[in-house]
Write a protein that holds these residues in place. Structure first.
Motif, PDB file in Angstrom:
ATOM      1  N   TRP A   1     -10.179   5.951 -40.755  1.00  0.00           N
ATOM      2  CA  TRP A   1     -10.228   4.644 -40.085  1.00  0.00           C
ATOM      3  C   TRP A   1      -9.340   3.614 -40.779  1.00  0.00           C
ATOM      4  O   TRP A   1      -8.959   2.619 -40.161  1.00  0.00           O
TER       5      TRP A   1
ATOM      6  N   ILE B   1      -7.346   0.722 -38.732  1.00  0.00           N
ATOM      7  CA  ILE B   1      -7.543  -0.712 -38.922  1.00  0.00           C
ATOM      8  C   ILE B   1      -6.233  -1.353 -39.388  1.00  0.00           C
ATOM      9  O   ILE B   1      -5.897  -2.484 -38.989  1.00  0.00           O
TER      10      ILE B   1
ATOM     11  N   PRO C   1     -10.438  -8.997 -39.685  1.00  0.00           N
ATOM     12  CA  PRO C   1     -10.744  -7.654 -40.216  1.00  0.00           C
ATOM     13  C   PRO C   1     -12.234  -7.466 -40.479  1.00  0.00           C
ATOM     14  O   PRO C   1     -12.738  -6.349 -40.389  1.00  0.00           O
ATOM     15  N   GLU C   2     -12.936  -8.557 -40.763  1.00  0.00           N
ATOM     16  CA  GLU C   2     -14.340  -8.403 -41.112  1.00  0.00           C
ATOM     17  C   GLU C   2     -15.267  -8.444 -39.898  1.00  0.00           C
ATOM     18  O   GLU C   2     -16.479  -8.573 -40.018  1.00  0.00           O
TER      19      GLU C   2
ATOM     20  N   ASP D   1     -18.247  -4.148 -38.687  1.00  0.00           N
ATOM     21  CA  ASP D   1     -17.815  -5.415 -39.283  1.00  0.00           C
ATOM     22  C   ASP D   1     -16.800  -5.203 -40.418  1.00  0.00           C
ATOM     23  O   ASP D   1     -16.896  -5.820 -41.485  1.00  0.00           O
ATOM     24  N   GLY D   2     -15.861  -4.312 -40.185  1.00  0.00           N
ATOM     25  CA  GLY D   2     -14.752  -4.121 -41.123  1.00  0.00           C
ATOM     26  C   GLY D   2     -15.057  -3.244 -42.321  1.00  0.00           C
ATOM     27  O   GLY D   2     -14.176  -2.975 -43.126  1.00  0.00           O
ATOM     28  N   LEU D   3     -16.307  -2.791 -42.444  1.00  0.00           N
ATOM     29  CA  LEU D   3     -16.672  -1.968 -43.602  1.00  0.00           C
ATOM     30  C   LEU D   3     -17.020  -0.553 -43.156  1.00  0.00           C
ATOM     31  O   LEU D   3     -17.596  -0.352 -42.090  1.00  0.00           O
ATOM     32  N   GLY D   4     -16.680   0.413 -43.971  1.00  0.00           N
ATOM     33  CA  GLY D   4     -17.006   1.806 -43.685  1.00  0.00           C
ATOM     34  C   GLY D   4     -18.512   2.004 -43.637  1.00  0.00           C
ATOM     35  O   GLY D   4     -19.264   1.317 -44.338  1.00  0.00           O
TER      36      GLY D   4
ATOM     37  N   CYS E   1     -10.392  -3.538 -47.231  1.00  0.00           N
ATOM     38  CA  CYS E   1     -11.524  -3.334 -46.334  1.00  0.00           C
ATOM     39  C   CYS E   1     -12.805  -3.215 -47.142  1.00  0.00           C
ATOM     40  O   CYS E   1     -13.641  -2.323 -46.886  1.00  0.00           O
ATOM     41  N   THR E   2     -12.963  -4.093 -48.116  1.00  0.00           N
ATOM     42  CA  THR E   2     -14.119  -4.072 -49.000  1.00  0.00           C
ATOM     43  C   THR E   2     -14.918  -5.371 -48.902  1.00  0.00           C
ATOM     44  O   THR E   2     -15.855  -5.572 -49.678  1.00  0.00           O
ATOM     45  N   GLY E   3     -14.501  -6.274 -47.976  1.00  0.00           N
ATOM     46  CA  GLY E   3     -15.292  -7.476 -47.687  1.00  0.00           C
ATOM     47  C   GLY E   3     -15.440  -8.422 -48.866  1.00  0.00           C
ATOM     48  O   GLY E   3     -14.574  -8.502 -49.745  1.00  0.00           O
TER      49      GLY E   3
ATOM     50  N   GLY F   1     -11.187   1.126 -48.606  1.00  0.00           N
ATOM     51  CA  GLY F   1     -12.583   1.157 -48.170  1.00  0.00           C
ATOM     52  C   GLY F   1     -13.584   1.543 -49.239  1.00  0.00           C
ATOM     53  O   GLY F   1     -14.772   1.673 -48.944  1.00  0.00           O
TER      54      GLY F   1
END
Lengths: 399, 399
Positions: A314, A318, A330-331, A345-348, B79-81, B115
């Motif tokens: 992913w 993204i 992105p979030e 919400d942008g997180l795995g 992608c880690t918020g 991620g």
């Protein structure tokens, strides 16, 4: 639903032959002829390098009437200059003479080698023979004759009803990538016996193309010879279908189905492809932005190699959304492979769901859902995977 | 010309170590530290999905002063918020504490897996150790520590002179494609001891990036972590170089050279690449259109597979120019492979010259010249070929 038992449409006859344009000796020349001038519409390549047959054919189609389509594979008649235009004109003239019709009513179309002159002697010999062999129910031969690197012939047919009268829409198409020596990506000829009002032919075709051939990608390359034609013979005998009517809505859905299914066949037959993947974007700021995002994902070499690798990657998806130009936070992005959520919400969503998603990727056809949560814009794109065989076909074709 | 004997720049010290971020146990963490706050400028990814370190680093660099760069490979912190941002901030704080400087003066940069959270305990342990091991002339270790799928470390250094004082520009870079698990394409850190006027640092960097990293393509994908930083220590002791001066012109050419050579190294090291090809477009209606055309050719999968196949396939090139959006008259286009003309006024020049062109394509580095004869716009792009190994690296990396 595809009616595989339909091999023709009232008011049209077909013929195909091997004129020696393909070294293999396979079918390479075809005629589609209407009993009388049919209403027609066409959509042509947007490439600024336009092959000679498209230069000749497009203005004829724009006049709104067409009685015959002469199409060859094995030679694209592209990048052939003034000689190419003269040859394309001559092809039309040969067909017109053999059929006893006005040459302005003949559409010419070519696909194959770029930069080589058409072997006109072969046309002079073969076209009159074809004109003498026209038969109903031979659309399959036409589908075979227009193949280049295609691994299967592409035909799709449906039936509808208006005023209690049945009608058909039948399409044949070719395309598997824009490959030298078979330069031209995509040709499609759609025939119907429904009687349509003049203006509706064009708008109906454009709408269907927009949701089908304009939403597929094998390798981003646009050819010099692309052409989609719709011919309506009116032989069904219904009162003309006018834009905006209920009958028009029904005709449009059927036409959409025929074009989309032909388009999907082209992707499924994409050079080296092992997967047919639908990229579906929702929640974009607009439909246009949804399309930008879907296109960006569908054309990313990294995404396409990940599909080949059956990898629920992913991050690449993204990232492709991120550089698409579409508005994105992105979030807020959600991504699903089939029914399996991999990004929320942008997180795995974790290793367990990623493993489940991998199972989806092992199937030959699946959908990637991308929700941007920015608005109500939506769009889809069909793409193939990028494989060793794609490279092989395009780098090693001489071996 | 590259001064391979230069391993450092006055006013900067270097350290690198293996913090355990890469499973391989190779170097994966590096520090570049200036003796005092250096003037700086930065160019960052245009992807809307921006990794946490870029979010933290970019506003700091915009303040114009930077004293330390902490960079890791093995994890992109993308992608880690919110956690990712906190981790990136903490990385900077650890480095600042260890170096005894303001944390606003620390640039943080990451490349690697997307991620996944940064393993902060490893940073807490490793960064203070690195801060105690700083040495001059250890730029090579930094170049090694930022590698991901790179097959060689990338360093380029030149010397100049101003007011009779010698100065250096040294750059290190990484990049070979945007590949998971090594998501981030491209990082480059450029150091000089020349004293520059504040405004010139930024304009000089932007101009050089425009003619180098913005003119290369391996696979069209733009990463979440891209970053180019220029730091000027002023340790050369010259009078500050001001924009517009003769010295600025000289500095600019040297900086251009460093960035272009690093950019070319990245393409040469492109995933699976066997060729470095310069696409040079002249005669476009404008420089912008020349760039559009060059980019279209340089990113075409069909053109890139033809390069791999050592096939002088000008049809794919002219088609890619045709769909680039640049103004083009197909019957005016000239194309050369090296010195061999293959297309003159849109027509092929024949089999003999095509065979000669094939010899050019067999060399590892060559130029394709495309003259559109529409105006005086010109541009170039560097690209690699698309090979089996590209697919292998990107589809089969788990095997």
């Amino acid at each position: 639903m595809n009616r595989v038992d339909l091999h023709g449409v009232a008011g049209f006859r077909f013929a195909a032959g091997a004129a020696g344009l393909k070294k293999s000796g396979r079918l390479d020349l075809a005629l589609i002829v209407a009993d009388k001038p049919a209403l027609c519409a066409g959509v042509f390549t947007t490439n600024k390098v336009v092959a000679a047959p498209v230069q000749i054919c497009a203005p004829r189609i724009r006049q709104g009437r067409c009685q015959a389509i002469l199409v060859n594979s094995g030679n694209a008649n592209a990048c052939t200059g003034e000689q190419g235009r003269q040859d394309a004109l001559r092809c039309g003239a040969i067909a017109a003479a053999a059929l006893g019709i006005d040459e302005e009513l003949v559409a010419v179309s070519s696909t194959g080698v770029i930069g080589a002159p058409l072997p006109m002697a072969k046309f002079e010999e073969a076209v009159p023979k074809l004109a003498a062999q026209l038969r109903e129910d031979h659309a399959d031969e036409v589908a075979a004759a227009i193949m280049t690197t295609d691994s299967f012939a592409k035909r799709y047919a449906v039936t509808g009803e208006v005023d209690g009268r049945p009608y058909r829409i039948l399409g044949v198409a070719k395309g598997a990538g824009m490959i030298h020596p078979n330069m031209a990506t995509m040709l499609a000829f759609i025939l119907t016996d429904a009687e349509l009002e003049g203006g509706f032919v064009d708008t109906a075709l454009r709408q269907s193309v927009d949701g089908s051939f304009n939403c597929i990608t094998v390798d981003r390359d646009t050819s010099t010879n692309d052409m989609v034609l719709l011919l309506a013979s009116g032989a069904a005998g219904n009162a003309p279908i006018a834009a905006g009517s209920k009958a028009a809505g029904e005709f449009q859905s059927l036409l959409d189905e025929v074009l989309l299914e032909l388009a999907k066949m082209i992707v499924r037959d994409g050079e080296g492809a092992t997967k047919l993947v639908r990229i579906e974007v929702t929640g974009a700021a607009s439909d246009a932005e949804a399309r930008q995002a879907a296109c960006s994902v569908a054309t990313s070499s990294l995404v396409k190699t990940a599909f080949f690798g059956q990898d629920a990657n992913w991050g690449r998806i993204i990232a492709a959304v991120g550089y698409s130009g579409a508005q994105v936070d992105p979030e807020k992005v959600d991504i699903r492979f089939g029914e399996v959520p991999v990004v929320k919400d942008g997180l795995g969503t974790g290793k367990e769901l990623e493993a489940k998603a991998t199972e989806v990727l092992k199937t030959p056809e699946f959908t990637v859902f991308i929700d941007l949560k920015q608005g109500s814009g939506r769009a889809y794109y069909y793409t193939s995977d990028l494989t060793y065989d794609y490279v092989k076909i395009n780098a090693d074709y001489r071996s």
